[in-house]
Design a protein around this motif. Structure first.
Motif, short mmCIF file in Angstrom:
data_model
loop_
_atom_site.label_atom_id
_atom_site.label_comp_id
_atom_site.label_asym_id
_atom_site.label_seq_id
_atom_site.Cartn_x
_atom_site.Cartn_y
_atom_site.Cartn_z
N ALA A 127 40.27 40.96 43.74
CA ALA A 127 40.43 40.77 42.30
C ALA A 127 41.86 41.06 41.88
O ALA A 127 42.43 40.36 41.03
N ASP A 128 42.46 42.09 42.46
CA ASP A 128 43.85 42.43 42.13
C ASP A 128 44.81 41.31 42.50
O ASP A 128 45.90 41.21 41.92
N LEU A 129 44.43 40.48 43.46
CA LEU A 129 45.28 39.38 43.91
C LEU A 129 44.80 38.04 43.35
O LEU A 129 45.13 36.98 43.89
N GLY A 130 44.03 38.08 42.27
CA GLY A 130 43.55 36.85 41.65
C GLY A 130 42.59 36.07 42.51
O GLY A 130 42.52 34.84 42.41
N ASP A 131 41.85 36.77 43.38
CA ASP A 131 40.89 36.12 44.29
C ASP A 131 41.57 35.10 45.21
O ASP A 131 40.95 34.12 45.63
N ASP A 132 42.82 35.34 45.52
CA ASP A 132 43.59 34.45 46.39
C ASP A 132 43.46 34.93 47.83
O ASP A 132 44.04 35.95 48.21
N GLY A 133 42.69 34.19 48.63
CA GLY A 133 42.44 34.59 50.00
C GLY A 133 43.69 34.64 50.86
O GLY A 133 43.84 35.51 51.72
N SER A 134 44.62 33.70 50.65
CA SER A 134 45.85 33.69 51.44
C SER A 134 46.71 34.91 51.14
O SER A 134 47.27 35.52 52.06
N ARG A 135 46.81 35.27 49.87
CA ARG A 135 47.57 36.47 49.51
C ARG A 135 46.90 37.72 50.06
O ARG A 135 47.56 38.66 50.48
N PHE A 136 45.58 37.73 50.04
CA PHE A 136 44.84 38.86 50.59
C PHE A 136 45.17 39.03 52.07
O PHE A 136 45.44 40.14 52.55
N ASP A 137 45.16 37.94 52.80
CA ASP A 137 45.45 37.99 54.23
C ASP A 137 46.86 38.50 54.48
O ASP A 137 47.08 39.39 55.30
#
Length: 413
Positions: free
Chosen positions: A296-306
């Motif tokens: 959620a902190d990363l806007g639900d962006d999976g690539s940024r999460f990775d």
């Protein structure tokens, strides 16, 4: 976790459905009377949309299907696919079962998938060639060790340092479940001792019986590890010193859960001189809650999460790509959903006397809150490596190796 993985087939189905919906919208704008596109293969619809867009989407679909096949999930086409949903909700529904998989499935293939006109066979050939060119597999002596009364065999490999050493061997438990040892092979370059790897049942070089024929569970994996240690003692890969086996045990991610559970089993193995837990949660339910918050902190962006919480090394380390090479990971027992309810038994913590090194990372999705239970261990040391994530070994190898080797040497005197 390597362990904490979203199932690739589920992830790709989710991504593919978004693509199909976008195509259906384009078709409806061109011809409102025509029904929306079905969930058939994208190649059947390429002529209905602009050629450039068709080529781009067909390439993505072909690549996605090949990745799914290469990872042992097989072609899966959803004629009635689930309604697309935000990534966070999708992860919650699937117990966040594709965390690093979301990345390992898509990111390492991004440059391959970007090229026009790529076919399934091209992708498979290119991926295998890339892995072969970039991965330097260490020199290993291999054994196939019998487990489960001889019904199955597990692969084990031992690396000996170039210079003779009195260091006791380190037995390494990989994560997943279902991701083989390759991503931990760089340990051999950092440690001054023999290093022994083994692939758990169902993945890598070990046997892969069907779930109907053999049990896949933490308890079954514990029994397998006990058998592996007994066999390594019999083969003299683990020496006897002062009348007992002289070895250290190490587990990364799920491998740490397996190692700790094994040492606490009623019929466990001879205790090691030390235990190293790298990036290991003490509570998977808490881990899942924290992952949703991080997303959620990363806007639900999976690539940024990775890129933030899984592996911050760029480009992706070759050893990590090798662990996910086509056909290498397991498919029978894999992903966080198979261990979603695991928490370390509190009663086992106070009575655990083996010296423990806890290796953590500043940006790991295995958060400090999800590791809080380990604080109850009586004899432990915590090292938090700055600037790295879940694959700290591959991101800051020298610092990681120095901390690990120093701890091992301390508990050999």
């Amino acid at each position: 976790m390597q362990g904490f993985h979203l199932h690739r087939a589920d992830t790709l189905a989710y991504c593919s459905e978004i693509t199909r919906n976008e195509k259906a919208k384009q078709q409806n704008r061109r011809s409102p009377r025509e029904p929306p596109a079905s969930s058939q293969l994208v190649e059947r619809h390429c002529h209905q949309i602009d050629q450039a867009q068709a080529q781009k989407e067909a390439t993505w679909q072909q690549g996605a299907c090949q990745v799914s096949v290469g990872l042992g999930h097989g072609y899966q086409y959803w004629h009635h696919p689930p309604k697309p949903q935000p990534l966070k909700a999708f992860l919650q529904q699937r117990f966040v079962s594709c965390l690093p998989d979301l990345v390992h499935c898509l990111d390492p293939m991004r440059s391959l998938l970007a090229g026009p006109g790529l076919t399934r066979s091209d992708l498979a050939r290119t991926d295998k060639t890339a892995v072969e060119k970039t991965v330097m597999t260490p020199e290993l002596m291999s054994l196939m060790l019998p487990v489960r009364g001889g019904a199955c065999r597990l692969w084990a490999g031992r690396h000996l340092p170039a210079a003779s050493t009195d260091g006791w061997p380190l037995l390494v438990c990989h994560g997943g479940p279902g991701v083989p040892s390759d991503y931990l092979f760089p340990l051999v370059e950092l440690l001054q001792r023999p290093v022994i790897f083994f692939d758990q049942l169902g993945c890598g070089r070990s046997d892969r019986p069907e779930p109907a024929d053999q049990e896949y569970s933490i308890a079954a994996s514990v029994r397998d590890l006990v058998s592996v240690i007994d066999a390594l003692v019999a083969q003299a890969w683990i020496p006897i010193r002062d009348g007992r086996p002289a070895y250290h045990l190490y587990g990364q991610s799920f491998g740490g859960i397996l190692a700790f559970e094994t040492l606490n089993a009623a019929s466990g193995p001879p205790p090691p001189r030390s235990l190293s837990l790298s990036n290991v949660p003490s509570s998977v339910p808490v881990l899942l809650e924290d992952v949703v918050a991080l997303l959620a902190d990363l806007g639900d962006d999976g690539s940024r999460f990775d890129a933030t919480h899984v592996c911050r090394a760029n480009p992706r380390p070759a050893a990590l790509l090798a662990a996910y090479a086509p056909g290498h990971p397991g498919s029978h027992w894999r992903g966080v959903d198979v261990i979603a309810e695991w928490c370390v038994p509190e009663a086992s913590l106070a009575s655990f006397t083996t010296p423990v090194l806890r290796l953590a990372a500043e940006y790991d999705f295995v958060t400090s809150r999800s590791m809080q239970g380990w604080q109850q261990l009586a004899n432990q040391r915590l090292v938090v490596l700055p600037g790295v994530a879940h694959h700290a070994l591959l991101e800051r190898p020298k610092a990681y190796g120095a901390h690990l080797e120093a701890f091992l040497q301390t508990h050999e005197d």
